[in-house]
Design a protein around this motif. Structure first.
Motif, short mmCIF file in Angstrom:
data_model
loop_
_atom_site.label_atom_id
_atom_site.label_comp_id
_atom_site.label_asym_id
_atom_site.label_seq_id
_atom_site.Cartn_x
_atom_site.Cartn_y
_atom_site.Cartn_z
N ARG A 200 -0.55 87.47 57.42
CA ARG A 200 -1.83 87.03 57.37
C ARG A 200 -2.80 88.21 55.89
O ARG A 200 -2.34 88.08 54.42
N PRO A 201 -4.52 86.68 56.00
CA PRO A 201 -4.67 86.96 55.01
C PRO A 201 -5.47 88.90 54.61
O PRO A 201 -5.76 89.70 56.38
N ARG A 242 -18.82 89.78 49.07
CA ARG A 242 -17.31 89.84 49.79
C ARG A 242 -16.79 89.61 49.07
O ARG A 242 -15.19 89.94 49.30
N THR A 243 -16.57 90.73 47.23
CA THR A 243 -15.15 90.96 46.70
C THR A 243 -14.84 91.82 47.56
O THR A 243 -15.71 93.31 47.80
N PHE A 244 -13.29 91.96 47.41
CA PHE A 244 -12.84 93.33 48.28
C PHE A 244 -12.72 93.61 49.77
O PHE A 244 -13.07 93.87 50.63
N HIS A 245 -13.53 92.44 50.36
CA HIS A 245 -14.34 92.33 52.20
C HIS A 245 -12.06 92.07 52.50
O HIS A 245 -12.02 90.84 52.96
N ARG A 246 -12.70 93.30 53.23
CA ARG A 246 -11.23 93.21 54.13
C ARG A 246 -12.06 92.72 55.68
O ARG A 246 -12.58 92.30 56.12
N VAL A 247 -10.67 91.31 55.06
CA VAL A 247 -10.64 90.06 56.81
C VAL A 247 -9.87 91.08 58.44
O VAL A 247 -8.89 91.10 58.03
N VAL A 248 -10.63 91.10 59.31
CA VAL A 248 -10.59 91.49 60.14
C VAL A 248 -10.84 90.69 61.41
O VAL A 248 -11.52 90.30 61.27
#
Length: 248
Positions: A200-201, A242-248
């Motif tokens: 999972r990303p 978007r650096t360290f943007h959490r993927v949900v």
């Protein structure tokens, strides 16, 4: 014992050994625990952008190992975003969202997903501004010539339909892109087997504003030219927010 050691200092050899240990642990982490993946298409817009580079967790959905008792494992849930090898195409890796797990009954009606008889509220998805019968009323509309449906899935699909619903079989998952109008997903090539799922990303570590067709660049010359272009435009085309943007 030397005077340096008596003072609690570290010898050159000990320091080198410490750095080697850290390097080995990093190699282990990125070889077995994490993996990086670049998003080349817009099938997951707006959740994941074209040019996002994400860190993929390869452990959580894996088979529990007794020698790693502190690692968190769990089953795949509806709504999870997964990275997986496309069924019957071992050279293609995709990213989609799990819509149905084994045993679920699914159908689409005018683009709205119905899960076990209930319409789903999916605020993260992009909706179509035009209607396509097969895509938006799946699986009510039969496969016809000219569609992007694989031959194998066209033959298999009817066997999974029960009273107008697609029933997800054991050990498999139904996955769709968040950009529903522009995603070739389980509607077109079938279920995702559990063994095809890589992880999972977790988060975006770098996002570069690039056109979708860049994934098709082939040949040494064009690739070198693209690398040079990326280096020259790194700062102005990087999406720093978007650096360290959490993927949900």
């Amino acid at each position: 014992m030397t005077a340096e050691q008596e003072k609690g200092g570290e010898t050159l050899l000990e320091g080198f050994a410490s750095y080697c240990a850290v390097f080995v642990l990093a190699l282990f982490a990125f070889g077995f625990v994490f993996q990086n993946y670049m998003i080349p298409t817009g099938s997951m817009l707006k959740t994941i952008l074209i040019g996002d580079h994400v860190v993929v967790d390869r452990i959580t959905f894996g088979k529990p190992a007794k020698w790693m008792p502190l690692v968190h494992y769990r089953s795949i849930r509806r709504g999870d975003i997964i990275v997986f090898i496309k069924p019957n195409e071992t050279n293609m890796t995709l990213v989609k969202r799990v819509v149905g797990i084994p045993g679920d009954h699914i159908h689409l009606e005018n683009g709205v997903v119905y899960l076990n008889g209930k319409p789903q509220n999916e605020p993260y998805t992009a909706k179509a501004d035009y209607f396509l019968p097969y895509r938006d009323d799946f699986p009510r509309v039969p496969v016809s010539e000219g569609m992007d449906v694989t031959d194998q899935w066209a033959a298999e699909l009817p066997s999974h339909i029960d009273n107008g619903d697609l029933v997800v079989p054991p050990g498999k998952y139904f996955a769709m892109g968040d950009n529903r109008p522009d995603s070739l997903d389980s509607r077109y090539w079938g279920f995702v087997p559990k063994e095809n799922i890589l992880g999972r990303p977790m988060f975006v570590y770098w996002s570069y504003n690039m056109p979708e067709q860049d994934e098709d660049i082939t040949g040494l010359g064009p690739r070198l030219q693209d690398m040079v272009h990326t280096a020259l435009t790194f700062f102005q085309k990087t999406r720093w927010s978007r650096t360290f943007h959490r993927v949900v």
